[in-house]
Design a protein around this motif. Structure first.
Motif, PDB file in Angstrom:
ATOM      1  N   GLN A 140      -4.913  -2.871  12.448  1.00 60.62           N
ATOM      2  CA  GLN A 140      -4.644  -3.584  11.201  1.00 60.62           C
ATOM      3  C   GLN A 140      -3.197  -4.066  11.188  1.00 60.62           C
TER       4      GLN A 140
ATOM      5  N   ASP B 258      -3.542   0.919  14.179  1.00 55.61           N
ATOM      6  CA  ASP B 258      -4.974   1.206  14.135  1.00 55.61           C
ATOM      7  C   ASP B 258      -5.783  -0.083  13.939  1.00 55.61           C
TER       8      ASP B 258
ATOM      9  N   LEU C 210       3.930   5.290   7.466  1.00 56.47           N
ATOM     10  CA  LEU C 210       2.910   4.295   7.811  1.00 56.47           C
ATOM     11  C   LEU C 210       1.527   4.923   7.841  1.00 56.47           C
TER      12      LEU C 210
ATOM     13  N   ILE D 133       0.819  -1.215   0.000  1.00 56.35           N
ATOM     14  CA  ILE D 133       0.000   0.000   0.000  1.00 56.35           C
ATOM     15  C   ILE D 133       0.854   1.267   0.000  1.00 56.35           C
TER      16      ILE D 133
ATOM     17  N   SER E 253       0.376   5.918   4.319  1.00 59.43           N
ATOM     18  CA  SER E 253       0.046   4.750   3.503  1.00 59.43           C
ATOM     19  C   SER E 253      -1.288   4.139   3.913  1.00 59.43           C
ATOM     20  N   LEU E 254      -1.568   4.162   5.196  1.00 52.73           N
ATOM     21  CA  LEU E 254      -2.811   3.596   5.715  1.00 52.73           C
ATOM     22  C   LEU E 254      -3.964   4.589   5.674  1.00 52.73           C
TER      23      LEU E 254
ATOM     24  N   VAL F  42      -0.267  -4.451   3.930  1.00 53.72           N
ATOM     25  CA  VAL F  42      -1.266  -4.861   4.915  1.00 53.72           C
ATOM     26  C   VAL F  42      -1.645  -6.303   4.634  1.00 53.72           C
TER      27      VAL F  42
ATOM     28  N   CYS G 169      -2.477   5.129  17.506  1.00 51.30           N
ATOM     29  CA  CYS G 169      -2.328   4.258  16.333  1.00 51.30           C
ATOM     30  C   CYS G 169      -1.055   3.423  16.414  1.00 51.30           C
TER      31      CYS G 169
ATOM     32  N   VAL H 153       0.244  -4.664   9.768  1.00 51.65           N
ATOM     33  CA  VAL H 153       1.031  -3.979   8.744  1.00 51.65           C
ATOM     34  C   VAL H 153       2.442  -4.540   8.776  1.00 51.65           C
TER      35      VAL H 153
ATOM     36  N   ALA I 187      -4.426   6.789   7.779  1.00 51.39           N
ATOM     37  CA  ALA I 187      -4.882   6.825   9.168  1.00 51.39           C
ATOM     38  C   ALA I 187      -4.894   8.257   9.677  1.00 51.39           C
TER      39      ALA I 187
END
Length: 88
Positions: free
Chosen positions: A72, A70, A27, A12, A30-31, A84, A40, A74, A33
């Protein structure tokens, strides 16, 4: 234990170890978030992870580190690929 077919990693984003951004910023971007949520990355030290991956990269060692961001899972590897995990 899950087989490789049951677990798939999807790239991602990418972190440039020689770039200006810090790993936690890469990070979160990319997420996609919420950067305001400091929880997170709770319990992780992105700077220590980055140093470990840079040392592995400089030594020619393929290494990846998995963490939860968060909620997920990774993974980031010594090439800077951020991925992910998704269940099949």
């Amino acid at each position: 234990m899950r087989s490789a077919e049951e677990t798939r990693w999807y790239a991602i984003g990418r972190h440039r170890f020689d770039g200006p951004d810090e790993l936690d910023a890469s990070l979160l971007l990319s997420l996609d978030a919420d950067a305001e949520r400091t929880s997170c990355l709770s319990g992780t030290d992105p700077e220590a992870i980055e140093k470990l991956l840079v040392r592995a990269r400089n030594a020619g060692v393929d290494l990846s580190v998995s963490l939860y961001v968060d909620g997920q899972e990774v993974r980031i590897d010594s090439d800077g690929v951020i991925a992910v995990r998704k269940e099949a």
